[in-house]
Design an enzyme around this catalytic site. Structure first.
Site, PDB file in Angstrom:
ATOM      1  N   CYS A  44       0.047   4.725 -12.107  1.00  0.00           N
ATOM      2  CA  CYS A  44       0.826   3.861 -11.133  1.00  0.00           C
ATOM      3  C   CYS A  44       0.252   2.681 -11.015  1.00  0.00           C
ATOM      4  O   CYS A  44      -0.649   2.432  -9.848  1.00  0.00           O
ATOM      5  CB  CYS A  44       1.394   4.911 -10.075  1.00  0.00           C
ATOM      6  SG  CYS A  44       2.532   3.757  -9.172  1.00  0.00           S
ATOM      7  N   SER A  67       1.066   4.892  -5.845  1.00  0.00           N
ATOM      8  CA  SER A  67       0.210   5.839  -6.371  1.00  0.00           C
ATOM      9  C   SER A  67       1.218   7.070  -6.902  1.00  0.00           C
ATOM     10  O   SER A  67       0.761   7.932  -6.338  1.00  0.00           O
ATOM     11  CB  SER A  67      -0.504   6.327  -4.951  1.00  0.00           C
ATOM     12  OG  SER A  67       0.665   6.390  -3.850  1.00  0.00           O
ATOM     13  N   CYS A  68       2.219   6.761  -7.499  1.00  0.00           N
ATOM     14  CA  CYS A  68       2.948   7.693  -7.971  1.00  0.00           C
ATOM     15  C   CYS A  68       2.346   8.981  -8.723  1.00  0.00           C
ATOM     16  O   CYS A  68       1.566   8.374  -9.522  1.00  0.00           O
ATOM     17  CB  CYS A  68       4.487   7.147  -8.723  1.00  0.00           C
ATOM     18  SG  CYS A  68       5.266   5.984  -7.894  1.00  0.00           S
TER      19      CYS A  68
END
Lengths: 223, 206
Positions: free
Chosen positions: B107, B111-112
């Protein structure tokens, strides 16, 4: 916004440093900051796109000097202060100095598992057919909004191929501003490494982003 | 974003520690948060939801061809069969590694990460070095993890810029014929499900 959070392809950050047997949290305060952030979205009423914008919308040096949960904390403080849920003086002193807002919902211990299990699905019913189909060539638009977007700089202006179609999803660019969900078709668009990084790029690599329909145009629309 | 191991940060961290404590006190007194709910949130992600979940999904796919088909066709319900679902995993896609293609997930914008199967992301996943270079120099990033990919293998990077969450179905290691699902799950590392690593070799199990 073209902030420090938009890191794809930026040089100079050095090697990745994996930490063997890394703990989930590295300090007691990280645990509490994490949980406060999850719990406060209920009384606070903000959405995930507002949260992301509150974390990233800051000077580069500030963003880059904060650890991950320090960014979460800074984002949470901003969202609460903007809504008069808490004041800067209260955070600094640890004492309640203003009257609590009435009528807000609190996340109780009994609600936690249901809230996590429900999550926040972003798919919505389509209201129009998709403009592009799998296999189509598309160009990513060049945009530079001062507000939240999920169109990273490193793909703007680049031509890629529609690889997947995900249905219609909440549009972060408006949802982050409280301007509504305005769902749009969401696609996975893939790019050759050479399209992104030039002739010397690794010829075996391909990169994709997930992109809402309004981020895309036909390659013929604009030179 | 800075690391956690620099001496000069200690005073800064304790300042943060005090600030978080103050904040929790104020929010609790105002009735906005219930500390018992906070405890449960922390306990859930520290003790229950982690890469062991994803390892079970992978081991099931390695041993049950019908499950593998369902997982690759529509991962969210397939994962829910094992009771993993919800926040940051509302729309999951499983990416199959093959001798021809290696998948890696990043990501670049934040911070996916697919929480229901992998838990909370490690620091390196959220760090500038990974987020910047995964999309421009993936083989160099893999070398940072001690992984050297065959030059014949294509490398496919998935930048999670929306609410679709990706996780990698790594290749089943050779020499594991007849292994139980449970034993196979011990070979599945967190990094092998991000694509920054490979499953353990059967000899690595004690």
């Amino acid at each position: 916004m073209d902030g420090a959070q938009d890191m794809g392809g930026v040089e100079g950050f050095g090697p990745v440093q994996p930490e063997p047997n890394e703990p989930v949290f590295h300090a007691a305060w990280e645990r509490r900051a994490f949980a406060l952030t999850l719990a406060m979205s209920r009384p606070g009423g903000w959405n995930i796109d507002m949260s992301r914008f509150a974390r990233e919308n800051r000077p580069h040096a500030d963003y880059l000097s904060k650890s991950y949960y320090q960014l979460w904390l800074a984002g949470l403080e901003r969202l609460m202060i903007e809504r008069d849920l808490v004041s800067e003086d209260e955070i600094a002193s640890g004492r309640v100095l203003t009257v609590a807002k009435a009528g807000l919902k609190t996340l109780s211990r009994d609600d936690v598992m249901a809230m996590l299990h429900r999550g926040g699905p972003t798919e919505r019913d389509p209201t129009a057919p998709a403009r592009f189909a799998i296999g189509d060539q598309v160009r990513m638009k060049t945009i530079n909004p001062p507000t939240h977007t999920r169109l990273p700089r490193y793909v703007r202006g680049r031509v890629g191929t529609i690889e997947l179609l995900h249905g219609c999803h909440v549009f972060p660019d408006t949802n982050s501003l409280g301007q509504g969900e305005k769902p749009q078709w969401l696609y996975t668009v893939s790019f050759a490494g050479t399209e992104l990084w030039g002739a010397d790029a690794d010829p075996t690599m391909k990169v994709s982003v997930d992109a809402w329909e309004s981020y895309l145009e036909s390659p013929s629309e604009r030179a | 974003m800075s690391g956690h191991d620099h001496d000069h940060e200690h005073s800064e961290l304790s300042e943060t520690e005090l600030r978080v404590r103050a904040l929790e006190t104020v929010l609790t007194e105002k009735g906005y948060v219930d500390p018992a709910a906070l405890d449960l949130l922390i306990e859930t992600y520290e003790k229950k939801v982690g890469p062991r979940n994803g390892a079970r999904v992978v081991a099931r796919a390695w041993t049950d061809p019908e499950y593998r088909k369902r997982l690759l066709a529509d991962a969210t319900p397939a994962i829910a069969e094992l009771n993993y679902a919800g926040r940051q995993g509302e729309h999951i896609i499983a990416l199959e590694n093959t001798p021809k293609t290696h998948n890696m997930v990043v990501c670049t914008l934040c911070s996916c990460y697919p929480w229901p199967v992998l838990g909370l992301p490690p620091v390196w996943y959220k760090s500038a070095p990974y987020r910047s270079r995964a999309v421009s120099d993936p083989r160099g990033v893999l070398r940072d993890f001690g992984v050297e990919l065959s030059p014949d293998t294509d490398i496919r990077i998935w930048d999670s810029t929306a609410e679709i969450r990706y996780f990698v179905l790594p290749m089943r290691p050779a020499g594991t014929d007849g292994w139980s699902e449970e034993r196979l799950a011990d070979l599945v590392t967190r990094d092998s499900m991000i694509g920054s690593g490979l499953p353990k070799h059967p000899n690595e199990l004690g």
